[in-house]
Motif scaffolding. Structure first.
Motif, short mmCIF file in Angstrom:
data_model
loop_
_atom_site.label_atom_id
_atom_site.label_comp_id
_atom_site.label_asym_id
_atom_site.label_seq_id
_atom_site.Cartn_x
_atom_site.Cartn_y
_atom_site.Cartn_z
N THR A 49 22.01 19.30 -16.74
CA THR A 49 23.24 19.29 -17.87
C THR A 49 23.23 17.03 -18.30
OG1 THR A 49 24.68 17.74 -15.57
CG2 THR A 49 24.64 19.90 -16.39
N VAL A 50 23.62 16.81 -18.86
CA VAL A 50 24.05 15.69 -19.89
C VAL A 50 24.03 14.32 -18.48
CG1 VAL A 50 25.20 14.02 -21.74
CG2 VAL A 50 24.46 16.50 -21.89
N LYS A 51 25.50 15.45 -17.89
CA LYS A 51 26.45 14.43 -16.32
C LYS A 51 24.91 14.33 -15.64
CE LYS A 51 29.38 14.07 -13.46
NZ LYS A 51 30.79 15.43 -13.09
N THR A 52 24.11 15.16 -15.36
CA THR A 52 22.48 14.07 -14.52
C THR A 52 22.17 13.21 -15.46
OG1 THR A 52 22.65 17.07 -13.44
CG2 THR A 52 21.02 15.56 -13.27
N LEU B 30 21.38 12.66 -25.63
CA LEU B 30 20.96 12.94 -24.75
C LEU B 30 21.53 14.86 -24.79
CD1 LEU B 30 23.60 10.35 -22.85
CD2 LEU B 30 21.75 10.65 -22.99
N PRO B 31 22.15 15.56 -24.98
CA PRO B 31 21.90 16.72 -25.02
C PRO B 31 20.59 17.24 -24.86
CG PRO B 31 24.25 16.53 -26.44
CD PRO B 31 23.32 14.74 -26.19
N SER B 32 20.06 16.97 -25.93
CA SER B 32 18.52 17.47 -26.38
C SER B 32 17.47 16.86 -25.41
CB SER B 32 18.45 17.49 -28.04
OG SER B 32 17.37 15.41 -27.70
N VAL B 33 17.96 15.65 -25.17
CA VAL B 33 17.19 15.85 -23.72
C VAL B 33 17.56 16.33 -22.25
CG1 VAL B 33 16.28 14.03 -21.46
CG2 VAL B 33 16.53 13.47 -24.75
N ALA C 5 19.58 2.85 -21.94
CA ALA C 5 19.01 2.86 -20.31
C ALA C 5 17.88 3.82 -20.47
CB ALA C 5 19.82 2.81 -19.40
N LEU C 6 18.05 4.97 -20.29
CA LEU C 6 16.89 6.20 -20.67
C LEU C 6 16.06 6.05 -21.73
CD1 LEU C 6 16.26 9.06 -19.95
CD2 LEU C 6 17.20 10.12 -21.66
N ILE C 7 16.33 5.97 -23.14
CA ILE C 7 15.34 4.90 -23.94
C ILE C 7 14.23 4.32 -23.37
CG2 ILE C 7 15.06 4.26 -25.97
CD1 ILE C 7 17.26 6.08 -27.13
N ASP C 8 15.17 3.33 -22.98
CA ASP C 8 13.95 2.43 -22.27
C ASP C 8 13.08 2.72 -21.54
OD1 ASP C 8 15.15 0.45 -24.48
OD2 ASP C 8 16.72 -0.50 -22.79
N ALA C 9 13.69 3.48 -20.54
CA ALA C 9 12.75 3.94 -19.58
C ALA C 9 11.80 4.85 -19.62
CB ALA C 9 13.54 4.62 -17.75
N ALA C 10 12.22 5.73 -21.00
CA ALA C 10 11.16 6.63 -21.52
C ALA C 10 10.45 5.67 -22.12
CB ALA C 10 11.60 8.10 -22.21
N ALA D 35 11.18 14.89 -20.18
CA ALA D 35 11.99 15.57 -21.56
C ALA D 35 12.22 14.15 -22.78
CB ALA D 35 12.97 16.15 -21.08
N ALA D 36 12.64 13.08 -22.95
CA ALA D 36 13.31 12.15 -23.61
C ALA D 36 11.84 12.00 -24.26
CB ALA D 36 13.67 10.46 -22.99
N ILE D 37 10.27 11.51 -23.32
CA ILE D 37 8.90 11.39 -24.14
C ILE D 37 8.97 13.39 -25.08
CG2 ILE D 37 6.64 11.13 -24.28
CD1 ILE D 37 7.26 9.40 -21.46
N GLU D 38 9.01 13.95 -24.35
CA GLU D 38 8.83 15.30 -25.01
C GLU D 38 9.68 14.90 -27.20
OE1 GLU D 38 9.32 18.90 -23.47
OE2 GLU D 38 8.01 18.05 -21.53
#
Length: 197
Positions: free
Chosen positions: A49-52, A39-42, A62-67, A24-27
């Motif tokens: 959820t954003v919490k997840t 984070l809400p858009s991802v 960290a999410l952006i780095d992983a994506a 989803a982040a890549i999309e």
């Protein structure tokens, strides 16, 4: 035995959720043509959820780095081309530009985002390595002009060359392939004749 099975099932579900969030982040990068995703858009794209998202990655960075790492590996795999088959390699490259070229151009233009700068620098190195690999059979290692010729081939196959031909000239994919083939073959013919030294 049941406990072991339950733990394995939970781990698979956790891994699937993590992969969905990265996807989803890549999309979102592709759609927004920027690393400035929220984070809400991802979370919405991933159906969580954003919490997840935060539970899996800890932070937006960290999410952006992983994506980004996943996208980079996807791009390298997408651009993989057969050795000693330049026409197929160019077709693979142009197909890659058709899928991701506009996003790449957006990243290249975002000079103020350190991630975009890093991504652009990494992409340039990866493209040069691709050129070196694809054209290796026609470029002897001991040729003193090898680096010079690779520079020209990098330009002839760069995303900006695709942009000029496809986006600005409005040529078809086949016409872009024809022009890139003409450019690269002209350079290689010069190499074969010893004209590039």
């Amino acid at each position: 035995m049941k406990r072991s099975y339950d733990m394995a099932t939970r781990q698979r579900a956790k891994d699937a959720t993590r992969e969905a969030i990265i996807g989803a982040a890549i999309e979102a990068f592709m759609a927004e043509r920027s690393f400035a995703v929220t984070l809400p858009s991802v979370a919405e794209r991933a159906g969580v959820t954003v919490k997840t998202v935060l539970r899996h990655f800890g932070s937006r960075d960290a999410l952006i780095d992983a994506a980004w790492m996943q996208a980079y590996h996807d791009v390298i795999a997408e651009r993989a081309a057969p050795h000693n088959d330049i026409p197929t390699a160019l077709r693979v490259l142009i197909d890659h530009y058709e899928r991701r070229g506009d996003m790449v151009l957006a990243v290249l233009s975002d000079e103020h985002d350190p991630r975009a700068v890093h991504t652009a620098d990494t992409g340039r190195l990866a493209h040069r390595a691709w050129v070196d690999d694809v054209f290796a059979a026609r470029l002897p290692d001991d040729d003193p002009a090898r680096s010079r010729v690779i520079d020209v081939l990098v330009v002839a196959t760069d995303v900006y060359c695709w942009k000029l031909l496809r986006r600005e000239r409005g040529l078809s994919v086949d016409d872009v392939l024809d022009r890139m083939s003409l450019l690269t073959e002209s350079v290689l013919t010069g190499v074969d004749r010893g004209e590039n030294r």
